[in-house]
Design a protein around this motif. Structure first.
Motif, PDB file in Angstrom:
ATOM      1  N   ALA A   7     -12.577 -23.436  33.642  1.00 48.25           N
ATOM      2  CA  ALA A   7     -13.093 -22.183  34.113  1.00 48.25           C
ATOM      3  C   ALA A   7     -14.361 -20.974  33.610  1.00 48.25           C
ATOM      4  CB  ALA A   7     -12.058 -21.450  34.903  1.00 48.25           C
ATOM      5  N   THR A   8     -13.836 -21.364  31.952  1.00 50.65           N
ATOM      6  CA  THR A   8     -14.266 -20.165  31.158  1.00 50.65           C
ATOM      7  C   THR A   8     -16.286 -20.860  30.952  1.00 50.65           C
ATOM      8  OG1 THR A   8     -13.390 -20.970  29.127  1.00 50.65           O
ATOM      9  CG2 THR A   8     -12.634 -19.016  29.850  1.00 50.65           C
ATOM     10  N   ALA A   9     -15.876 -22.066  30.937  1.00 54.36           N
ATOM     11  CA  ALA A   9     -17.117 -23.052  30.799  1.00 54.36           C
ATOM     12  C   ALA A   9     -18.494 -23.125  31.951  1.00 54.36           C
ATOM     13  CB  ALA A   9     -17.453 -24.090  30.244  1.00 54.36           C
ATOM     14  N   ALA A  10     -17.250 -22.957  32.767  1.00 56.55           N
ATOM     15  CA  ALA A  10     -18.587 -22.754  34.811  1.00 56.55           C
ATOM     16  C   ALA A  10     -19.453 -21.327  34.334  1.00 56.55           C
ATOM     17  CB  ALA A  10     -17.405 -23.001  35.485  1.00 56.55           C
ATOM     18  N   LYS A  11     -18.816 -20.328  34.096  1.00 55.63           N
ATOM     19  CA  LYS A  11     -19.024 -19.336  34.421  1.00 55.63           C
ATOM     20  C   LYS A  11     -20.237 -18.797  32.724  1.00 55.63           C
ATOM     21  CE  LYS A  11     -14.893 -16.542  35.811  1.00 55.63           C
ATOM     22  NZ  LYS A  11     -14.047 -15.912  35.755  1.00 55.63           N
ATOM     23  N   LEU A  12     -20.427 -19.997  31.993  1.00 53.90           N
ATOM     24  CA  LEU A  12     -21.437 -19.284  30.939  1.00 53.90           C
ATOM     25  C   LEU A  12     -23.348 -19.114  31.013  1.00 53.90           C
ATOM     26  CD1 LEU A  12     -20.692 -19.700  27.764  1.00 53.90           C
ATOM     27  CD2 LEU A  12     -21.222 -21.690  27.565  1.00 53.90           C
ATOM     28  N   LEU A  27     -17.204 -27.219  21.704  1.00 56.14           N
ATOM     29  CA  LEU A  27     -18.383 -25.868  21.828  1.00 56.14           C
ATOM     30  C   LEU A  27     -18.938 -26.115  23.711  1.00 56.14           C
ATOM     31  CD1 LEU A  27     -21.375 -26.144  21.115  1.00 56.14           C
ATOM     32  CD2 LEU A  27     -20.858 -25.523  18.947  1.00 56.14           C
ATOM     33  N   ALA A  28     -19.731 -25.396  23.681  1.00 55.53           N
ATOM     34  CA  ALA A  28     -19.398 -25.591  25.477  1.00 55.53           C
ATOM     35  C   ALA A  28     -21.239 -24.817  25.546  1.00 55.53           C
ATOM     36  CB  ALA A  28     -19.157 -25.150  25.874  1.00 55.53           C
ATOM     37  N   LEU A  29     -22.230 -25.205  25.822  1.00 55.30           N
ATOM     38  CA  LEU A  29     -23.553 -24.908  25.426  1.00 55.30           C
ATOM     39  C   LEU A  29     -24.017 -24.440  26.449  1.00 55.30           C
ATOM     40  CD1 LEU A  29     -24.879 -27.719  23.394  1.00 55.30           C
ATOM     41  CD2 LEU A  29     -24.256 -25.594  22.335  1.00 55.30           C
ATOM     42  N   TRP A  37     -20.908 -30.007  27.186  1.00 56.15           N
ATOM     43  CA  TRP A  37     -20.102 -29.990  25.745  1.00 56.15           C
ATOM     44  C   TRP A  37     -20.582 -30.481  24.787  1.00 56.15           C
ATOM     45  CZ3 TRP A  37     -15.635 -27.289  26.004  1.00 56.15           C
ATOM     46  CH2 TRP A  37     -15.388 -26.819  27.486  1.00 56.15           C
ATOM     47  N   ALA A  38     -20.296 -30.553  23.344  1.00 53.72           N
ATOM     48  CA  ALA A  38     -20.774 -30.852  22.414  1.00 53.72           C
ATOM     49  C   ALA A  38     -20.166 -31.240  21.131  1.00 53.72           C
ATOM     50  CB  ALA A  38     -21.644 -29.695  21.790  1.00 53.72           C
ATOM     51  N   TYR A  39     -19.816 -31.972  20.122  1.00 54.11           N
ATOM     52  CA  TYR A  39     -19.234 -31.135  19.080  1.00 54.11           C
ATOM     53  C   TYR A  39     -20.415 -31.546  18.232  1.00 54.11           C
ATOM     54  CZ  TYR A  39     -16.221 -32.513  15.679  1.00 54.11           C
ATOM     55  OH  TYR A  39     -15.354 -32.447  13.723  1.00 54.11           O
ATOM     56  N   GLN A  40     -20.065 -30.115  16.770  1.00 54.17           N
ATOM     57  CA  GLN A  40     -20.876 -29.953  16.235  1.00 54.17           C
ATOM     58  C   GLN A  40     -20.351 -29.537  14.839  1.00 54.17           C
ATOM     59  OE1 GLN A  40     -23.491 -26.520  16.599  1.00 54.17           O
ATOM     60  NE2 GLN A  40     -23.142 -25.819  14.750  1.00 54.17           N
ATOM     61  N   THR A  41     -20.822 -30.404  13.344  1.00 51.99           N
ATOM     62  CA  THR A  41     -20.149 -30.595  12.211  1.00 51.99           C
ATOM     63  C   THR A  41     -21.173 -30.779  11.558  1.00 51.99           C
ATOM     64  OG1 THR A  41     -18.929 -31.842  10.929  1.00 51.99           O
ATOM     65  CG2 THR A  41     -20.132 -33.292  11.799  1.00 51.99           C
ATOM     66  N   ASP A  42     -21.214 -30.151   9.851  1.00 48.65           N
ATOM     67  CA  ASP A  42     -21.801 -30.158   8.785  1.00 48.65           C
ATOM     68  C   ASP A  42     -21.777 -31.537   7.932  1.00 48.65           C
ATOM     69  OD1 ASP A  42     -22.306 -27.616   9.000  1.00 48.65           O
ATOM     70  OD2 ASP A  42     -21.173 -26.969   7.607  1.00 48.65           O
ATOM     71  N   LEU A  43     -22.916 -32.165   7.729  1.00 47.75           N
ATOM     72  CA  LEU A  43     -22.930 -33.466   7.001  1.00 47.75           C
ATOM     73  C   LEU A  43     -23.431 -33.165   5.679  1.00 47.75           C
ATOM     74  CD1 LEU A  43     -23.845 -36.300   7.161  1.00 47.75           C
ATOM     75  CD2 LEU A  43     -25.946 -36.169   7.257  1.00 47.75           C
ATOM     76  N   ARG A  44     -21.551 -33.323   4.002  1.00 48.01           N
ATOM     77  CA  ARG A  44     -22.138 -33.608   2.905  1.00 48.01           C
ATOM     78  C   ARG A  44     -22.144 -34.742   2.414  1.00 48.01           C
ATOM     79  NH1 ARG A  44     -21.005 -27.726   1.989  1.00 48.01           N
ATOM     80  NH2 ARG A  44     -20.520 -26.738   4.013  1.00 48.01           N
ATOM     81  N   ARG A  45     -22.687 -34.376   1.838  1.00 52.96           N
ATOM     82  CA  ARG A  45     -23.154 -35.510   0.199  1.00 52.96           C
ATOM     83  C   ARG A  45     -22.936 -34.851  -0.885  1.00 52.96           C
ATOM     84  NH1 ARG A  45     -28.059 -38.523   2.581  1.00 52.96           N
ATOM     85  NH2 ARG A  45     -27.285 -39.718   4.660  1.00 52.96           N
ATOM     86  N   GLN A  60     -20.260 -30.131  32.218  1.00 52.58           N
ATOM     87  CA  GLN A  60     -19.219 -30.037  33.453  1.00 52.58           C
ATOM     88  C   GLN A  60     -19.708 -30.376  33.880  1.00 52.58           C
ATOM     89  OE1 GLN A  60     -17.176 -27.445  32.591  1.00 52.58           O
ATOM     90  NE2 GLN A  60     -16.551 -26.928  33.818  1.00 52.58           N
ATOM     91  N   GLY A  61     -18.410 -30.788  35.095  1.00 52.96           N
ATOM     92  CA  GLY A  61     -18.381 -31.724  36.036  1.00 52.96           C
ATOM     93  C   GLY A  61     -18.135 -33.401  36.278  1.00 52.96           C
ATOM     94  N   ARG A  62     -19.021 -33.478  35.073  1.00 53.36           N
ATOM     95  CA  ARG A  62     -19.095 -35.416  34.757  1.00 53.36           C
ATOM     96  C   ARG A  62     -18.211 -35.489  34.050  1.00 53.36           C
ATOM     97  NH1 ARG A  62     -25.236 -37.660  34.057  1.00 53.36           N
ATOM     98  NH2 ARG A  62     -26.001 -37.244  36.331  1.00 53.36           N
ATOM     99  N   MET A  63     -17.192 -34.710  33.709  1.00 50.43           N
ATOM    100  CA  MET A  63     -16.314 -34.724  32.394  1.00 50.43           C
ATOM    101  C   MET A  63     -15.192 -34.361  33.106  1.00 50.43           C
ATOM    102  SD  MET A  63     -18.386 -34.206  28.432  1.00 50.43           S
ATOM    103  CE  MET A  63     -16.512 -34.754  27.841  1.00 50.43           C
TER     104      MET A  63
END
Length: 64
Positions: A7-12, A27-29, A37-45, A60-63
């Protein structure tokens, strides 16, 4: 930070990003016609920041 639900993602609005406080990186974009819908992280070495990586999970809607 809010809990992400369908519901909150549909109103974005386009151009907005909504992050979840329970699942780090989820996160939702807001896009022009839908929400993605996406996933975000930092790449570190060796402890040094290299870049931010974002993986799209689906629209949204396909997942469920």
């Amino acid at each position: 930070m809010p809990k992400l639900t369908e519901a909150t993602a549909a109103k974005l609005e386009p151009g907005k990003i909504l992050r979840d406080d329970r699942f780090k990186g989820l996160l939702a974009l807001g896009r022009k016609g839908d929400t993605t819908w996406a996933y975000q992280t930092d790449l570190r070495r060796n402890g040094r920041f290299i870049r931010t990586v974002r993986v799209t999970l689906g629209k949204q809607g396909r997942m469920t």
